[in-house]
Design a protein around this motif. Structure first.
Motif, mmCIF file in Angstrom:
data_model
loop_
_atom_site.group_PDB
_atom_site.id
_atom_site.type_symbol
_atom_site.label_atom_id
_atom_site.label_comp_id
_atom_site.label_asym_id
_atom_site.label_seq_id
_atom_site.Cartn_x
_atom_site.Cartn_y
_atom_site.Cartn_z
ATOM 1 N N UNK A 1 0.797 -1.226 0.000
ATOM 2 C CA UNK A 1 0.000 0.000 0.000
ATOM 3 C C UNK A 1 0.833 1.281 0.000
ATOM 4 N N UNK A 2 2.172 1.134 -0.066
ATOM 5 C CA UNK A 2 3.098 2.272 -0.159
ATOM 6 C C UNK A 2 3.144 3.144 1.089
ATOM 7 N N UNK A 3 2.543 2.709 2.193
ATOM 8 C CA UNK A 3 2.626 3.526 3.399
ATOM 9 C C UNK A 3 4.055 3.484 3.949
ATOM 10 N N UNK A 4 4.444 4.561 4.610
ATOM 11 C CA UNK A 4 5.787 4.669 5.169
ATOM 12 C C UNK A 4 5.954 3.721 6.348
ATOM 13 N N UNK A 5 6.986 2.894 6.306
ATOM 14 C CA UNK A 5 7.271 1.979 7.409
ATOM 15 C C UNK A 5 8.376 2.513 8.310
ATOM 16 N N UNK A 6 9.321 3.232 7.735
ATOM 17 C CA UNK A 6 10.432 3.737 8.530
ATOM 18 C C UNK A 6 11.503 4.321 7.631
ATOM 19 N N UNK A 7 12.678 4.534 8.194
ATOM 20 C CA UNK A 7 13.792 5.137 7.474
ATOM 21 C C UNK A 7 15.053 4.321 7.734
ATOM 22 N N UNK A 8 15.827 4.096 6.674
ATOM 23 C CA UNK A 8 17.124 3.425 6.765
ATOM 24 C C UNK A 8 18.212 4.488 6.646
ATOM 25 N N UNK A 9 19.209 4.431 7.532
ATOM 26 C CA UNK A 9 20.206 5.494 7.596
ATOM 27 C C UNK A 9 21.602 4.909 7.819
ATOM 28 N N UNK A 10 22.598 5.571 7.236
ATOM 29 C CA UNK A 10 23.999 5.317 7.573
ATOM 30 C C UNK A 10 24.592 6.619 8.076
ATOM 31 N N UNK A 11 25.178 6.586 9.263
ATOM 32 C CA UNK A 11 25.764 7.770 9.899
ATOM 33 C C UNK A 11 27.230 7.488 10.213
ATOM 34 N N UNK A 12 28.088 8.446 9.886
ATOM 35 C CA UNK A 12 29.512 8.267 10.161
ATOM 36 C C UNK A 12 30.281 9.553 9.963
ATOM 37 N N UNK A 13 31.575 9.414 9.714
ATOM 38 C CA UNK A 13 32.439 10.574 9.537
ATOM 39 C C UNK A 13 32.653 10.900 8.070
ATOM 40 N N UNK A 14 33.806 11.461 7.779
ATOM 41 C CA UNK A 14 34.098 11.915 6.421
ATOM 42 C C UNK A 14 34.101 10.774 5.406
ATOM 43 N N UNK A 15 34.354 9.562 5.864
ATOM 44 C CA UNK A 15 34.480 8.438 4.937
ATOM 45 C C UNK A 15 33.185 8.136 4.197
ATOM 46 N N UNK A 16 32.038 8.535 4.760
ATOM 47 C CA UNK A 16 30.778 8.194 4.089
ATOM 48 C C UNK A 16 30.305 9.312 3.165
ATOM 49 N N UNK A 17 31.019 10.443 3.117
ATOM 50 C CA UNK A 17 30.589 11.567 2.285
ATOM 51 C C UNK A 17 31.023 11.330 0.845
ATOM 52 N N UNK A 18 30.468 10.296 0.243
ATOM 53 C CA UNK A 18 30.731 9.954 -1.159
ATOM 54 C C UNK A 18 29.401 9.513 -1.776
ATOM 55 N N UNK A 19 29.201 9.700 -3.074
ATOM 56 C CA UNK A 19 27.924 9.323 -3.707
ATOM 57 C C UNK A 19 27.562 7.857 -3.525
ATOM 58 N N UNK A 20 28.585 6.995 -3.437
ATOM 59 C CA UNK A 20 28.304 5.568 -3.327
ATOM 60 C C UNK A 20 27.517 5.227 -2.061
ATOM 61 N N UNK A 21 27.674 6.037 -1.006
ATOM 62 C CA UNK A 21 26.967 5.745 0.240
ATOM 63 C C UNK A 21 25.468 5.793 0.034
ATOM 64 N N UNK A 22 24.970 6.881 -0.591
ATOM 65 C CA UNK A 22 23.535 6.973 -0.824
ATOM 66 C C UNK A 22 23.068 5.849 -1.742
ATOM 67 N N UNK A 23 23.884 5.485 -2.719
ATOM 68 C CA UNK A 23 23.506 4.375 -3.592
ATOM 69 C C UNK A 23 23.339 3.074 -2.823
ATOM 70 N N UNK A 24 24.232 2.815 -1.888
ATOM 71 C CA UNK A 24 24.138 1.594 -1.082
ATOM 72 C C UNK A 24 22.901 1.617 -0.180
ATOM 73 N N UNK A 25 22.626 2.782 0.423
ATOM 74 C CA UNK A 25 21.475 2.895 1.316
ATOM 75 C C UNK A 25 20.180 2.675 0.529
ATOM 76 N N UNK A 26 20.070 3.301 -0.632
ATOM 77 C CA UNK A 26 18.861 3.147 -1.442
ATOM 78 C C UNK A 26 18.707 1.704 -1.916
ATOM 79 N N UNK A 27 19.803 1.083 -2.325
ATOM 80 C CA UNK A 27 19.732 -0.300 -2.795
ATOM 81 C C UNK A 27 19.300 -1.242 -1.670
ATOM 82 N N UNK A 28 19.816 -1.023 -0.463
ATOM 83 C CA UNK A 28 19.440 -1.872 0.674
ATOM 84 C C UNK A 28 17.960 -1.696 1.016
ATOM 85 N N UNK A 29 17.461 -0.452 0.946
ATOM 86 C CA UNK A 29 16.048 -0.205 1.240
ATOM 87 C C UNK A 29 15.157 -0.900 0.213
ATOM 88 N N UNK A 30 15.546 -0.823 -1.078
ATOM 89 C CA UNK A 30 14.744 -1.490 -2.124
ATOM 90 C C UNK A 30 14.789 -3.008 -1.941
#
Length: 403
Positions: free
Chosen positions: A153-182
């Protein structure tokens, strides 16, 4: 409170979030986000949450990657409460200093601008880098988050997040988070599609109904002879089914028409709708003279009513996903919807439990409930992190209604 001096240099979504955070009473000097659930309540929330079924998968896919880069993976519910955290031990210890712990709430109105809270607010993938955070104590962190939705039904269940330091400030991080959520959404959908083992035919069907917070009913149908499946009804058929399900002894055509139409409805139109609904469900499950459902019906709204009758207000609040068929203007549906909402609201209002009142005010349907905000403010102890939020929301409502 920090003045928003650099809003013109910020991304628009971040600047808007800073303004909302300030208006809600969040202080930039606050060191920790508030912990809103603990102990047994936290365990109950996790056990009952749909994402509990896919957290091991998320931990395996994204949690290990977070550990490898000295970061944290977090999963929140639909109101911003962190239900699960996993990651590198050193990062977990540092995160405790800003209140990034299981049971804390990262709704931006409580914790200031952050990726899980902003993803929750906007309903889309979001990243917040270092100085974009509203609170000073969080500016050493960066985070990337995306919503997870129910595949049915597309209702919101929650949010998946990765939190860290400078090492995660790269485009690949968001790609991994989105892929894991899908991947999590696909796994939830796969579980729903796995065929059930047919039971010996009993000759009496069973129908489980989901209507809370939905514009159309979702039926899980077992015809009693080993055939099972899910059916999503049209808005009109949803109204008819809900009215019949709420009248076990059945309704005549005239009675159903009065409950269904705001004005006099044509009997031929109603008969045609009932015929189409019978064709969809099967002649054995919907009969006439009077019109009634012959199957055993269970429903999410009935579960809320049962919990209220048993005095389990907390359970009723957890089970209440929103008003039933909120777009329906059918008189009978309106009466059912308002009756359940009023019953639950009254129980919450008189519960004297701040966590229940807070849950109500964080919902879409309770965000502007003035009496609930006042009751929450009066019950909160001095120094509670929710007190500033309650005062801010009362002030906002006072201004809107001209007090």
């Amino acid at each position: 409170m920090m003045a928003i001096r650099d809003a013109t240099a910020m991304r628009a979504a971040v600047a808007d979030s800073w303004h909302r955070s300030a208006a809600a009473g969040v202080l930039a000097e606050d060191s920790c986000a508030p912990v809103t659930v603990t102990g047994d309540q936290l365990r109950d929330l996790r056990d009952a949450h749909p994402l509990a079924r896919v957290f091991p998968l998320l931990d395996d896919v994204l949690g290990q990657a977070a550990r490898d880069c000295d970061a944290i993976m977090a999963v929140s519910d639909e109101v911003g409460q962190l239900l699960w955290l996993c990651g590198a031990p050193s990062a977990m210890r540092r995160a405790e200093r800003i209140g990034f712990v299981e049971g804390s709430n990262w709704d931006e109105r409580l914790a200031g601008t952050n990726a899980p809270g902003l993803a929750l607010r906007l309903g889309r993938p979001t990243s917040i880098v270092a100085a974009e955070h509203f609170r000073h104590s969080v500016k050493q962190w960066s985070c990337a988050a995306t919503p997870i939705h129910d595949p049915i039904d597309s209702r919101l269940l929650g949010v998946l997040d990765v939190t860290g330091g400078d090492a995660i400030v790269v485009p690949q991080t968001m790609g991994m988070v989105r892929a894991a959520a899908r991947l999590a959404e696909s796994e939830l959908a796969r579980e729903l599609l796995v065929p059930s083992r047919p039971d010996p035919g009993t000759g009496r069907g069973r129908i489980a109904v989901e209507c809370l917070g939905r514009h159309e009913l979702l039926l899980s149908v077992d015809d009693g002879w080993g055939q099972r499946g899910q059916v999503r009804l049209s808005p009109r058929h949803s109204e008819i089914f809900l009215l019949l399900a709420s009248a076990p002894r059945g309704l005549s055509g005239d009675e159903l028409a009065v409950l269904l139409y705001e004005e006099d409805g044509g009997s031929s139109t109603l008969r045609a709708e009932l015929k189409r609904l019978r064709d969809l469900l099967g002649e054995d499950l919907l009969v006439s003279r009077p019109y009634r459902i012959t199957a055993d019906v269970t429903g999410d709204w009935l579960a809320v009513e049962a919990q209220l009758a048993a005095g389990d207000v907390a359970g009723a609040v957890r089970a209440y996903r929103g008003p039933m068929l909120p777009r329906s203007t059918a008189p009978g549906v309106t009466r059912l919807r308002e009756g359940l909402a009023d019953q639950l609201r009254s129980a919450v209002l008189h519960s004297a439990q701040p966590d229940l009142l807070s849950t109500w005010t964080r919902s879409v349907w309770g965000a502007d409930d003035y009496d609930m905000w006042v009751r929450l403010r009066d019950l909160l102890p001095t120094g509670s992190p929710l007190l500033a939020l309650a005062e801010g929301q009362i002030g906002r409502l006072d201004r809107e209604i001209g007090l």
